[in-house]
Enzyme design. Structure first.
Site, PDB file in Angstrom:
ATOM      1  N   CYS A 169      -4.770 -25.838 -10.214  1.00  0.00           N
ATOM      2  CA  CYS A 169      -3.665 -26.653 -10.695  1.00  0.00           C
ATOM      3  C   CYS A 169      -2.431 -25.775 -10.704  1.00  0.00           C
ATOM      4  O   CYS A 169      -2.386 -24.784 -11.414  1.00  0.00           O
ATOM      5  CB  CYS A 169      -3.896 -27.089 -12.125  1.00  0.00           C
ATOM      6  SG  CYS A 169      -5.248 -28.210 -12.283  1.00  0.00           S
ATOM      7  N   SER A 171      -7.349  -4.687   4.814  1.00  0.00           N
ATOM      8  CA  SER A 171      -6.567  -4.512   3.597  1.00  0.00           C
ATOM      9  C   SER A 171      -7.295  -3.593   2.624  1.00  0.00           C
ATOM     10  O   SER A 171      -8.478  -3.803   2.332  1.00  0.00           O
ATOM     11  CB  SER A 171      -6.355  -5.881   2.942  1.00  0.00           C
ATOM     12  OG  SER A 171      -5.657  -5.734   1.739  1.00  0.00           O
ATOM     13  N   ALA A 172      -6.602  -2.566   2.117  1.00  0.00           N
ATOM     14  CA  ALA A 172      -7.247  -1.561   1.263  1.00  0.00           C
ATOM     15  C   ALA A 172      -7.802  -2.147  -0.027  1.00  0.00           C
ATOM     16  O   ALA A 172      -8.879  -1.758  -0.485  1.00  0.00           O
ATOM     17  CB  ALA A 172      -6.248  -0.443   0.944  1.00  0.00           C
ATOM     18  N   HIS A 173      -7.069  -3.099  -0.630  1.00  0.00           N
ATOM     19  CA  HIS A 173      -7.489  -3.531  -1.978  1.00  0.00           C
ATOM     20  C   HIS A 173      -8.721  -4.424  -1.970  1.00  0.00           C
ATOM     21  O   HIS A 173      -9.245  -4.768  -3.029  1.00  0.00           O
ATOM     22  CB  HIS A 173      -6.329  -4.180  -2.744  1.00  0.00           C
ATOM     23  CG  HIS A 173      -5.965  -5.574  -2.340  1.00  0.00           C
ATOM     24  ND1 HIS A 173      -6.393  -6.671  -3.066  1.00  0.00           N
ATOM     25  CD2 HIS A 173      -5.209  -6.060  -1.336  1.00  0.00           C
ATOM     26  CE1 HIS A 173      -5.899  -7.774  -2.498  1.00  0.00           C
ATOM     27  NE2 HIS A 173      -5.179  -7.425  -1.456  1.00  0.00           N
ATOM     28  N   ASN A 185     -13.281 -15.629   3.106  1.00  0.00           N
ATOM     29  CA  ASN A 185     -13.024 -15.165   1.749  1.00  0.00           C
ATOM     30  C   ASN A 185     -13.459 -16.142   0.663  1.00  0.00           C
ATOM     31  O   ASN A 185     -13.581 -15.770  -0.488  1.00  0.00           O
ATOM     32  CB  ASN A 185     -11.535 -14.844   1.584  1.00  0.00           C
ATOM     33  CG  ASN A 185     -10.653 -15.979   2.061  1.00  0.00           C
ATOM     34  OD1 ASN A 185     -10.664 -16.333   3.239  1.00  0.00           O
ATOM     35  ND2 ASN A 185      -9.891 -16.567   1.154  1.00  0.00           N
ATOM     36  N   THR A 214       9.844   3.620   5.648  1.00  0.00           N
ATOM     37  CA  THR A 214       9.239   4.840   5.131  1.00  0.00           C
ATOM     38  C   THR A 214       7.789   4.577   4.750  1.00  0.00           C
ATOM     39  O   THR A 214       7.491   3.599   4.060  1.00  0.00           O
ATOM     40  CB  THR A 214      10.020   5.333   3.901  1.00  0.00           C
ATOM     41  OG1 THR A 214      11.350   5.607   4.325  1.00  0.00           O
ATOM     42  CG2 THR A 214       9.400   6.588   3.304  1.00  0.00           C
ATOM     43  N   ALA A 274      -3.088  -7.039   4.616  1.00  0.00           N
ATOM     44  CA  ALA A 274      -3.611  -7.876   5.697  1.00  0.00           C
ATOM     45  C   ALA A 274      -2.684  -9.040   6.025  1.00  0.00           C
ATOM     46  O   ALA A 274      -2.642  -9.491   7.162  1.00  0.00           O
ATOM     47  CB  ALA A 274      -5.000  -8.390   5.343  1.00  0.00           C
ATOM     48  N   THR A 275      -1.936  -9.523   5.041  1.00  0.00           N
ATOM     49  CA  THR A 275      -0.991 -10.606   5.336  1.00  0.00           C
ATOM     50  C   THR A 275       0.011 -10.130   6.382  1.00  0.00           C
ATOM     51  O   THR A 275       0.261 -10.812   7.385  1.00  0.00           O
ATOM     52  CB  THR A 275      -0.256 -11.051   4.058  1.00  0.00           C
ATOM     53  OG1 THR A 275      -1.223 -11.518   3.114  1.00  0.00           O
ATOM     54  CG2 THR A 275       0.745 -12.158   4.351  1.00  0.00           C
TER      55      THR A 275
HETATM   56  C1  PLP Z   1      -7.089 -10.897   0.893  1.00  0.00           C
HETATM   57  C2  PLP Z   1      -7.064 -11.469   2.248  1.00  0.00           C
HETATM   58  C3  PLP Z   1      -5.894 -11.475   3.008  1.00  0.00           C
HETATM   59  C4  PLP Z   1      -4.573 -10.968   2.473  1.00  0.00           C
HETATM   60  O1  PLP Z   1      -4.593  -9.577   2.328  1.00  0.00           O
HETATM   61  P1  PLP Z   1      -3.399  -8.836   1.536  1.00  0.00           P
HETATM   62  O2  PLP Z   1      -3.621  -7.395   1.847  1.00  0.00           O
HETATM   63  O3  PLP Z   1      -3.606  -9.166   0.109  1.00  0.00           O
HETATM   64  O4  PLP Z   1      -2.130  -9.326   2.080  1.00  0.00           O
HETATM   65  C5  PLP Z   1      -5.936 -12.010   4.275  1.00  0.00           C
HETATM   66  N1  PLP Z   1      -7.070 -12.515   4.777  1.00  0.00           N
HETATM   67  C6  PLP Z   1      -8.223 -12.528   4.080  1.00  0.00           C
HETATM   68  C7  PLP Z   1      -9.451 -13.092   4.694  1.00  0.00           C
HETATM   69  C8  PLP Z   1      -8.253 -12.012   2.790  1.00  0.00           C
HETATM   70  O5  PLP Z   1      -9.385 -12.038   2.094  1.00  0.00           O
END
Ligand code: PLP
Length: 395
Positions: free
Chosen positions: A332, A205-207, A157, A246, A74-75
């Site tokens: 921190c 984002s898949a994870h 988030n 790729t 997602a980044t």
């Molecule tokens: C986790 C998250 C991202 C980043 O996603 P990645 O796939 O880890 O780069 C961006 N936006 C939100 C709201 C998220 O929770």
């Protein structure tokens, strides 16, 4: 899964669903072809798997498969959406104007800052109320100034706030402004339909929904309006020239499998997770004095509980919480105390921020885990209050 921990940090990442791993495994072993190698069966097999996954992802959000661009997460999808629109030659010449809000993820705020500081674009950052919601009238007024794009997340988030995306989509369409939403936290957990919600660009984002790390997608609307987006990465012209490199075939297959599972299970799963979150929240609010919820009571993600514990230091509390994985809103680092910009934006005081913990539940969370975690949290808060903070934050 991992028996020695109770994992309550699903907003940071989720465990890979074993069924997703099973779908991925052939593409990590025997079916290792490059999806661009169309001349032989191994490549053709990889390309077919990628197209199956594209269909699964499109289906989950009500898109056309041709509107899906695979990314590293997602980044990257957010960067591609924002910088891609900023750079697109089909739009007016720079500078362009972008509208967003204070509670966005850094993966939205930072690319926008970069566009503002280094590329001369204008960015309006809207405030939010104490629940973390933007005022639709402020949005309407900002959209009236003729920005190119509005970027507001679907679900937050840190505190789980849901934005009224269908309303935001409608307003954007009325003003002829593109609407991008970072839906990383909602896709796979709540219904998302890019047509019904009038979304033009969407990051996922898949994870975050039991798929693998390092893979995600950007939805780019193909018509009414057709979104123009310049690539961030040039090279072999993969993904119709929108993202060269790729393809991560096993990752993409995993994303597709996770999307299909989510589509069939999310309604039941969201109800179950919301029930567990309520169990956790209610018990903590009942069993301890001085516990406060950060974020909204309604209109929220099912799995996130962000709570502050008066008289406790969150970092210290997390150390005491042996075996329970959660996260604090202030961290921190070696040199500085980083406070949550989200809690700040909803008006939380410094002491609230430094005593806040996010518990986030997911598919792997069980009722017995919640009950065990509860006892551990109550004991840790009591110990913390009696003994003062462990020396967690030496600045
Ligand atoms: C986790 C998250 C991202 C980043 O996603 P990645 O796939 O880890 O780069 C961006 N936006 C939100 C709201 C998220 O929770």
């Amino acid at each position: 899964m991992n028996d020695s921990f109770i994992y309550l940090d699903h907003a940071a990442t989720t465990p890979l669903d074993p069924r997703v791993l099973e779908a991925m495994t052939p593409y990590l072993t025997s079916n290792f072809g490059n999806a661009a190698s169309r001349q032989h069966p191994l490549g053709q097999e990889a390309a077919a798997a990628v197209e199956r996954a594209r269909g699964q992802v499109a289906q989950l959000i009500g898109a056309d498969p041709r509107e899906i661009v695979f990314t590293s997460g997602a980044t990257e999808a957010n960067n591609l959406a924002l910088k891609g629109v900023a750079e697109a030659r089909a739009y007016e010449r720079s500078p362009k104007h972008f509208v967003t809000a204070r509670t966005e993820h850094h993966a939205v705020l930072d690319p926008l800052s970069s566009l503002e500081e280094h590329h001369g674009h204008a960015v309006t950052v809207l405030p939010v109320d104490e629940r973390g919601v933007v005022d639709l009238e402020l949005v309407d007024r900002a959209l009236g100034q003729g920005p190119r794009l509005l970027s507001l997340m679907h679900a937050n988030n840190e505190i789980g706030t849901l934005h009224p995306v269908a309303e935001l989509g409608r307003l954007s369409r009325e003003h002829g402004v593109l609407f991008h939403t970072d839906a990383s936290q909602s896709v796979g957990k709540l219904p998302v339909d890019v047509d019904a919600m009038k979304i033009d660009l969407l990051s996922l984002s898949a994870h975050k929904f039991n798929g693998p790390k390092g893979v995600g997608a950007l939805f780019l609307r193909r018509s009414s309006p057709r979104v123009r987006c310049a690539p961030l990465i040039d090279g072999g012209g993969h993904e119709r020239g929108r993202r060269s490199g790729t393809l991560n075939v096993p990752g993409i297959v995993g994303l597709g499998a996770a999307a299909e599972l989510a589509a069939s299970e999310m309604m039941e799963e969201s109800g179950r997770v919301a029930g567990l979150r309520r169990r956790l929240e209610d018990a903590l609010l009942n069993r301890l004095e001085g516990v406060h919820r950060n974020g909204p009571a309604e209109e929220r993600l099912p799995g996130i509980a962000n709570l502050s514990f008066e008289g406790a230091d969150a970092e210290s509390l997390l150390k005491r919480l042996q075996g329970v994985c959660a996260s604090s809103s202030s961290a921190c680092t070696s040199a500085q105390l980083q406070e949550s910009h989200v809690l700040r934006a909803i008006g939380a005081t410094e002491s609230t921020i430094s005593s806040s913990i996010r518990f986030s539940l997911g598919r792997s969370t069980t009722e017995s885990e919640i009950d065990l975690a509860l006892d551990s949290i109550v004991a840790s808060v009591e110990a913390e209050r009696a003994q003062g903070p462990l020396d967690s934050c030496q600045l």
